[in-house]
Design a protein around this motif. Structure first.
Motif, PDB file in Angstrom:
ATOM      1  N   PRO A 288       0.879  -2.586 -27.141  1.00  0.00           N
ATOM      2  CA  PRO A 288      -0.291  -3.094 -27.889  1.00  0.00           C
ATOM      3  C   PRO A 288      -0.195  -4.591 -28.186  1.00  0.00           C
ATOM      4  O   PRO A 288      -1.195  -5.309 -28.110  1.00  0.00           O
ATOM      5  N   GLN A 297      -7.396  -4.281 -26.284  1.00  0.00           N
ATOM      6  CA  GLN A 297      -6.948  -3.269 -27.230  1.00  0.00           C
ATOM      7  C   GLN A 297      -6.728  -1.937 -26.540  1.00  0.00           C
ATOM      8  O   GLN A 297      -7.448  -1.578 -25.594  1.00  0.00           O
ATOM      9  N   LEU A 298      -5.714  -1.197 -27.038  1.00  0.00           N
ATOM     10  CA  LEU A 298      -5.484   0.154 -26.566  1.00  0.00           C
ATOM     11  C   LEU A 298      -6.259   1.137 -27.434  1.00  0.00           C
ATOM     12  O   LEU A 298      -6.432   0.922 -28.635  1.00  0.00           O
ATOM     13  N   MET A 300      -5.552   4.013 -29.164  1.00  0.00           N
ATOM     14  CA  MET A 300      -4.287   4.633 -29.546  1.00  0.00           C
ATOM     15  C   MET A 300      -4.375   6.158 -29.571  1.00  0.00           C
ATOM     16  O   MET A 300      -3.358   6.837 -29.358  1.00  0.00           O
ATOM     17  N   THR A 303      -3.464   7.106 -26.149  1.00  0.00           N
ATOM     18  CA  THR A 303      -2.208   6.556 -25.649  1.00  0.00           C
ATOM     19  C   THR A 303      -1.057   7.349 -26.255  1.00  0.00           C
ATOM     20  O   THR A 303      -0.965   7.465 -27.478  1.00  0.00           O
TER      21      THR A 303
END
Length: 450
Positions: A288, A297-298, A300, A303
């Motif tokens: 990140p 941006q990931l 989350m 992920t």
């Protein structure tokens, strides 16, 4: 040849000779990894643009200017001469990008940008120049929008790595809206690593900053991103992720990992394989921050670290990548193998799309319906027809025929089809049966391996 793919063009030189001017660029890029190219803007001449015209999709929707390929092509030489003249006088202006919203999954929409036809032509030319430069720089684990590469090749390579490698953990990552969040300043900085031509870079900036025309007439001036659907967008996104992710993985992540590690990336979709959990944990923590440096941006919630190996403690584990579900299974000989099948999400979406097509086209003549049906089935088999996935192909085929029969019988009260008559009609039109296409594709990839 150039194949259409999800609104963008995928470029490949198989069966076609690269123009001499681009060959020179490609050879220089390979021989000198630090060379910065000049005078690229001058290559956007009448001859080159005329050669790019054959790559313009003639049946594509028009942009904000409403000019179609048929109209533009009537006076092609004159129109291109005028375009080149404006380029020379620096009076060329990128037109507004028409934004349309298309379905993405259930109850979701995604934006699709439609550049004006003249901008499409220029973007094709610029994309081919960028491709000739960066093909020498892109790393072997990058498969998206590249010559002689594709999603199926990425899937096959990932399967082989899992099957024969020592990997036991997977970091599955999802980047939020890569096409919407590319930082313009970083994008130009990255391009300057290889390009020393202010006029060419200024042209790309014009496309990045081109206003977006919404359906309601509102004009948006973007400060980040590239138009999703724009011809030049895929190669720019590839360059962006090459510097933001690929080089960091190759030069930094690989060095600190104690065990085996492998990255597989197709455009903004990627997974990373690790032998040791501590390596996976460190990458998961640092990713990140690394992407955040480049304003990415990931997601989350999408992920995660997955334990994935052939041993009992990972039994039942699976993950999805490029429309396939990867899982460990047992072969007919009792050996542990990585198996692929169509992911349930993609399967369900394909059935919804097919149902919508049947509903909208049920009144068409039968011969036209059957011709389009065959084209749809071939496309589905060509992508999902991997070894071990026959059951999913057959399920799609059976469901598609059931749905088609239902909607054909709603055409009128007459000429109802029972299953016997329906099957006879399918045989008459030689409807494509489910088949595995991976073996043939694999042989072709060996012939044109890169």
């Amino acid at each position: 040849m150039i194949r259409a793919c999800k609104g963008n063009i995928v470029r490949t030189w198989i069966g076609e000779t690269m123009p001499t001017s681009l060959q020179e660029i490609a050879e220089k890029a390979r021989s000198d990894k630090k060379y910065r190219f000049r005078n690229l803007y001058q290559k956007l001449n009448e001859s080159f643009l005329e050669s790019c015209w054959k790559y313009v999709r003639k049946d594509a929707a028009s942009g904000a200017d409403r000019v179609t390929a048929k109209e533009y092509g009537r006076h092609l030489a004159e129109n291109i001469r005028d375009l080149v003249d404006r380029l020379k006088r620096f009076s060329y202006r990128a037109k507004l990008v028409l934004r349309k919203w298309i379905p993405k999954g259930k109850d979701k929409l995604r934006p699709l940008g439609l550049p004006a036809l003249e901008d499409k032509l220029l973007q094709i030319a610029a994309s081919l120049i960028l491709q000739a430069i960066y093909e020498a720089d892109f790393l072997p684990f990058s498969f998206g929008y590249r010559p002689r590469a594709g999603a199926r090749m990425a899937v096959r390579k990932l399967k082989d790595e899992l099957q024969f490698g020592r990997y036991r953990y997977i970091v599955e990552a999802d980047i939020k809206g890569i096409f919407d969040n590319i930082d313009h300043e970083w994008m130009i900085k990255m391009l300057k690593e290889r390009i020393d031509d202010k006029r060419f870079l200024r042209l790309i900036e014009k496309w990045l900053k081109a206003g977006i025309l919404e359906k309601d007439g509102k004009v948006i001036h973007p400060i980040t991103g590239t138009p999703q659907g724009g011809i030049v967008s895929p190669v720019l996104a590839n360059v962006y992720l090459h510097y933001a992710l690929d080089l960091w993985f190759e030069r930094v992540v690989k060095k600190y990992c104690k065990g085996a590690v492998y990255l597989c990336r197709y455009a903004d979709d990627f997974v990373v394989l690790f032998e040791y959990h501590e390596d996976a944990e460190r990458f998961y923590r640092e990713l990140p921050e690394r992407l955040g440096k480049f304003k990415l941006q990931l997601s989350m919630e999408k992920t995660q670290i997955i334990r994935f190996n052939r041993f009992p403690e990972s039994e039942g584990a699976s993950f999805n990548f490029l429309g396939f579900e990867f899982r460990w299974g047992t072969s007919l000989k009792g050996k542990k193998i990585v198996k692929l099948r169509t992911s349930r999400k993609k399967f369900d979406q394909a059935m919804l799309n097919f149902t919508e097509w049947c509903r909208e086209n049920r009144s068409n003549p039968i011969h036209r319906l059957m011709k389009t049906l065959n084209r749809k089935l071939r496309g589905y088999y060509n992508y999902y027809g991997v070894i071990g996935n026959y059951e999913s192909l057959n399920e799609f085929f059976r469901n598609a025929l059931r749905i088609l029969k239902k909607w054909i019988n709603r055409r009128s009260q007459k000429h109802k089809y029972n299953w016997k008559r329906f099957r006879m009609m399918l045989e008459h039109h030689r409807i494509e049966k489910p088949r595995i296409t991976e073996k043939l594709e694999y042989q072709l990839s060996l012939q044109y391996s890169f």
